[in-house]
Motif scaffolding. Structure first.
Motif, mmCIF file in Angstrom:
data_model
loop_
_atom_site.group_PDB
_atom_site.id
_atom_site.type_symbol
_atom_site.label_atom_id
_atom_site.label_comp_id
_atom_site.label_asym_id
_atom_site.label_seq_id
_atom_site.Cartn_x
_atom_site.Cartn_y
_atom_site.Cartn_z
ATOM 1 N N LEU A 165 -5.869 8.591 -14.530
ATOM 2 C CA LEU A 165 -4.592 8.007 -15.167
ATOM 3 C C LEU A 165 -3.688 7.470 -13.843
ATOM 4 N N ALA A 166 -3.498 8.152 -13.002
ATOM 5 C CA ALA A 166 -2.687 7.548 -11.633
ATOM 6 C C ALA A 166 -3.208 6.244 -11.174
ATOM 7 N N SER A 167 -4.480 6.289 -11.116
ATOM 8 C CA SER A 167 -5.146 5.089 -10.445
ATOM 9 C C SER A 167 -5.185 3.668 -11.395
ATOM 10 N N ILE A 168 -5.100 4.005 -12.706
ATOM 11 C CA ILE A 168 -5.252 2.798 -13.656
ATOM 12 C C ILE A 168 -3.660 2.349 -13.626
ATOM 13 N N VAL A 169 -2.742 3.253 -13.732
ATOM 14 C CA VAL A 169 -1.293 2.816 -14.017
ATOM 15 C C VAL A 169 -0.820 2.212 -12.746
ATOM 16 N N THR A 170 -1.458 2.785 -11.530
ATOM 17 C CA THR A 170 -1.124 1.929 -10.111
ATOM 18 C C THR A 170 -1.683 0.669 -10.019
ATOM 19 N N ALA A 171 -3.043 0.354 -10.576
ATOM 20 C CA ALA A 171 -3.783 -0.858 -10.506
ATOM 21 C C ALA A 171 -3.094 -1.878 -11.362
ATOM 22 N N LEU A 172 -2.399 -1.259 -12.563
ATOM 23 C CA LEU A 172 -1.857 -2.233 -13.278
ATOM 24 C C LEU A 172 -0.119 -2.642 -12.753
ATOM 25 N N ALA A 173 0.081 -1.735 -11.878
ATOM 26 C CA ALA A 173 1.479 -1.998 -11.246
ATOM 27 C C ALA A 173 1.253 -2.881 -10.082
ATOM 28 N N ALA A 191 0.889 -1.234 -0.033
ATOM 29 C CA ALA A 191 0.076 -0.021 0.011
ATOM 30 C C ALA A 191 0.974 1.243 -0.026
ATOM 31 N N ALA A 192 1.896 1.239 0.690
ATOM 32 C CA ALA A 192 2.838 2.448 0.882
ATOM 33 C C ALA A 192 3.280 2.726 -0.648
ATOM 34 N N VAL A 193 3.962 1.545 -1.399
ATOM 35 C CA VAL A 193 4.461 1.726 -2.603
ATOM 36 C C VAL A 193 3.240 2.023 -3.665
ATOM 37 N N GLN A 194 2.019 1.663 -3.569
ATOM 38 C CA GLN A 194 0.882 2.043 -4.287
ATOM 39 C C GLN A 194 0.566 3.685 -4.019
ATOM 40 N N PHE A 195 0.684 3.947 -2.603
ATOM 41 C CA PHE A 195 0.298 5.436 -2.773
ATOM 42 C C PHE A 195 1.451 6.343 -3.209
#
Length: 196
Positions: A146-154, A127-131
């Motif tokens: 866009l930030a949410s989509i790329v974070t989900a992909l990662a 979660a820390a890395v995602q944030f």
């Protein structure tokens, strides 16, 4: 191997879904006497829409409430000594409740904060890395979607690296989040997506 769920497990998942179905955005907007987010702005009952169409304070409260909806069921399932499959599925159930809430004719939000809340309770390091990733992307692009989509992909590769036992369920949650952003993806590609 299929997951076997006893009655207590099913009750836990049902409770997680019902909690997730509570629309934080709608409740907060009613408290602050703001327009119903389902009928204003992007018509999405989520923190970003409340932030844009209502007030920053209401948006932050909505965000925190949606985070809690994802984290609380996972934390409770863990504290009540449910097996890890049920702990994981509690996060998924809460997110499904947010996406398809029974109280609002199954018209819900996009699940970003609820997904993050579940990850926070399951894997704080993830979660820390995602944030941090979301924050960097949002600052660079000025687009929350866009930030949410790329974070989900990662998330799947990050989860595989940090704790592969959670990979299947967190990957499914990430895919659900991306699917709910299909209209945003089209706008991003056409250069018409709203900015922060």
């Amino acid at each position: 191997m299929p997951v076997e769920l006893a009655t207590p497990d099913l009750l836990m998942l049902a409770a997680a879904y019902l909690l997730g179905s509570i629309s934080s955005a709608v409740v907060v907007c009613q408290i602050f006497n703001l327009p119903d987010p389902r009928n204003a702005g992007s018509h999405n009952p989520g923190a970003t829409n409340v932030w844009r169409t209502g007030s920053h304070r209401a948006g932050v409260i909505t965000l925190l409430a949606d985070l809690l909806k994802g984290a609380l069921p996972v934390w409770l399932a863990f504290k009540l000594n449910f097996n890890h499959d049920t702990v994981l599925l509690s996060g998924l159930s809460a997110m499904l409740g947010h996406l398809f809430p029974i109280y609002s004719r199954f018209h819900g939000g996009k699940g970003v904060a609820t997904f993050f809340g579940s990850c926070l309770a399951l894997q704080p390091i993830l979660a820390a890395v995602q944030f941090l990733l979301w924050l960097l992307l949002a600052k660079a692009s000025r687009q929350a979607s866009l930030a949410s989509i790329v974070t989900a992909l990662a998330t799947p590769p990050l989860c595989y690296w940090l704790n592969p036992a959670d990979l299947m369920v967190l990957s499914l949650m990430a895919l659900l989040l991306i699917a709910r952003h299909s209209s945003n993806i089209k706008k991003i590609l056409h250069g018409t997506e709203s900015r922060l």
